[in-house]
Design a protein around this motif. Sequence first.
Motif, short mmCIF file in Angstrom:
data_model
loop_
_atom_site.label_atom_id
_atom_site.label_comp_id
_atom_site.label_asym_id
_atom_site.label_seq_id
_atom_site.Cartn_x
_atom_site.Cartn_y
_atom_site.Cartn_z
N GLY A 231 0.80 -1.22 0.00
CA GLY A 231 0.00 0.00 0.00
C GLY A 231 0.83 1.26 0.00
O GLY A 231 0.32 2.34 0.31
N ARG A 232 2.10 1.15 -0.38
CA ARG A 232 2.97 2.32 -0.43
C ARG A 232 4.11 2.06 -1.40
O ARG A 232 4.47 0.90 -1.64
N ILE A 233 4.66 3.13 -1.97
CA ILE A 233 5.79 3.00 -2.90
C ILE A 233 6.87 3.99 -2.49
O ILE A 233 6.58 5.10 -2.05
N ARG A 234 8.12 3.57 -2.63
CA ARG A 234 9.23 4.44 -2.27
C ARG A 234 9.40 5.55 -3.31
O ARG A 234 9.29 5.29 -4.52
N ILE A 235 9.66 6.75 -2.84
CA ILE A 235 9.90 7.87 -3.76
C ILE A 235 11.10 7.56 -4.64
O ILE A 235 11.10 7.88 -5.83
N ARG A 236 12.09 6.92 -4.07
CA ARG A 236 13.28 6.57 -4.85
C ARG A 236 12.92 5.65 -6.01
O ARG A 236 13.42 5.80 -7.13
N ASP A 237 12.03 4.69 -5.75
CA ASP A 237 11.62 3.77 -6.82
C ASP A 237 10.84 4.49 -7.91
O ASP A 237 10.95 4.15 -9.10
N VAL A 238 10.03 5.46 -7.51
CA VAL A 238 9.27 6.25 -8.49
C VAL A 238 10.23 6.95 -9.45
O VAL A 238 10.04 6.94 -10.67
N LEU A 239 11.28 7.54 -8.90
CA LEU A 239 12.24 8.26 -9.72
C LEU A 239 13.03 7.32 -10.62
O LEU A 239 13.27 7.61 -11.80
N GLU A 240 13.46 6.19 -10.08
CA GLU A 240 14.30 5.26 -10.84
C GLU A 240 13.52 4.53 -11.92
O GLU A 240 14.09 4.06 -12.90
N SER A 241 12.20 4.42 -11.75
CA SER A 241 11.40 3.66 -12.71
C SER A 241 11.29 4.36 -14.07
O SER A 241 11.04 3.70 -15.09
N GLY A 242 11.42 5.67 -14.09
CA GLY A 242 11.26 6.41 -15.33
C GLY A 242 9.82 6.79 -15.62
O GLY A 242 9.54 7.56 -16.55
N MET A 243 8.88 6.28 -14.82
CA MET A 243 7.46 6.58 -15.08
C MET A 243 7.13 8.04 -14.79
O MET A 243 6.29 8.64 -15.48
N LEU A 244 7.78 8.61 -13.78
CA LEU A 244 7.51 10.01 -13.47
C LEU A 244 7.95 10.90 -14.64
O LEU A 244 7.27 11.88 -14.97
N SER A 245 9.05 10.54 -15.28
CA SER A 245 9.51 11.32 -16.44
C SER A 245 8.49 11.27 -17.56
O SER A 245 8.23 12.28 -18.24
N GLU A 246 7.89 10.08 -17.77
CA GLU A 246 6.85 9.95 -18.80
C GLU A 246 5.66 10.84 -18.47
O GLU A 246 5.09 11.49 -19.36
N LEU A 247 5.30 10.87 -17.19
CA LEU A 247 4.16 11.69 -16.78
C LEU A 247 4.47 13.17 -16.96
O LEU A 247 3.65 13.94 -17.49
N LEU A 248 5.67 13.60 -16.57
CA LEU A 248 6.04 15.01 -16.67
C LEU A 248 6.25 15.45 -18.11
O LEU A 248 6.22 16.65 -18.40
N ASP A 249 6.49 14.50 -19.01
CA ASP A 249 6.61 14.84 -20.43
C ASP A 249 5.33 15.48 -20.96
O ASP A 249 5.36 16.21 -21.97
N LEU A 250 4.22 15.21 -20.30
CA LEU A 250 2.93 15.74 -20.74
C LEU A 250 2.77 17.23 -20.45
O LEU A 250 1.76 17.83 -20.81
N ARG A 251 3.79 17.82 -19.79
CA ARG A 251 3.74 19.26 -19.56
C ARG A 251 3.96 20.03 -20.86
O ARG A 251 3.50 21.16 -21.00
N GLU A 252 4.69 19.39 -21.79
CA GLU A 252 4.97 20.05 -23.06
C GLU A 252 3.76 19.93 -24.00
O GLU A 252 3.01 18.95 -23.94
#
Length: 438
Positions: A231-252
């Motif tokens: 029921g929880r995910i490490r912030i470090r894992d979020v960053l290392e997964s690359g998924m956050l980068s995909e999500l933030l790409d939608l800012r452009e």
Amino acid sequence: MELDPDLIEEFTNLKVSTRPISAEELANFDVNAPLRQRNAIDHPSYKTIPKFFQAPPPPEDTIRQNLRKEAHSLFLHQKSEELLDSNELNELWSTLEEHVTQTTSANEQLIDFDAYFLVQGAVSGKIRKYVTARLLGTLLVLSPHPGLVEIVSVFNYIMRKSWLKQGRIGLSFYDEAGQGYLRETDMEQYIIDLIPSLAQIRDCMEPSFQPFYVCTVVKRFFFFLDVQHRGRIRIRDVLESGMLSELLDLRETADPMDPQGQNPFSMAAVLGVYQNYLSLDKDHNGMLSKKELADYGSGTLTAIFLDRVFEECRTYEVQMDYKTFLDFFLAMDNRKSPQALQYLFRILDVGHRGYLTVPTLHFFFKGIQEKMKSQNEDPVNFEDINNEIFDMVKPKDPCKITLQDLIKSGQGETVVSILIEFHKFWAYENREENPQNV
């Protein structure tokens, strides 16, 4: 170093007994009792052991809770000031260009050791923290040019590091527990607050669809990162997964030449999942029955597999809601991934023993045989399929297939697919005639 005389005496006087210990003595044994009852050891070094864990204050201690949150917020704001903005990144690039050592025939701009350290002295103190000797050493090892590195490599590394720090700080503001991880509610709030900055989502999403978008995005993060279902995910894992980068790409702003569906967090991709769910919901009650889920994909999932899905997954009066469907969808759509194989292995592991046996494989293959019979196809001998599966997986134990065996073999997707879906089994059986369908 001299040993404490009292400590030497303590261990010298210890007697070693070889007599058997009774169950009553073992039950009454106190691990906290000192070695010698008359005098407990009080060594001076015990007072110098640093405290390495500070338990968070209890929820009812509102003063300490608020103080902790305020200190955490202040710390994150301080870290935010270390981030490089666009002007500072432009300054870094201009300085790197001014100190180029040589340019190759392919227009690669290179910089050597001496010029790199001139860059360190030319940039501001804030940027200098990123232009480190360690970075240069790392890039020199990886560079195809002896003693030289491309300035674009230096710039891209520093820019990416700054972005990762920005992402970590942004996520940490939602870490209510302050322990380096996010719960589902934390992640949901982060996505809600992020949506106004996502140009590709903000400009085309109806307000009524926002809860479904947030649910779909959060579920993807947790499916791939919370493999232990804590029921929880490490912030470090979020960053290392690359998924956050995909999500933030939608800012452009969206590029018309770049299909949005390639980004799993794009509106096109999320709408595709949601519309898939709606198309299966024939009675429009907002839930999926076993009969409705049977139409998923090629519509050839076996009845045995679907029974197991509804046995193992959370349902409401034998109906599947959207959240449960998302787990199912992500597993079926990413069968090569370890997370999907873990999900599907749990369905196949009927006895919850942690491995699959020949009877287990036979149990599921009966569903394929039933499908073949309904399609008036010639029956396939299970022994042949069983031998092929074990040959593909090559498990450590020749009689059992574990999840790790499936993942390590690289054939997990094929093995699972030919046991649960007739369409995939048929493609596998005819792979020599139609190799593109496998």
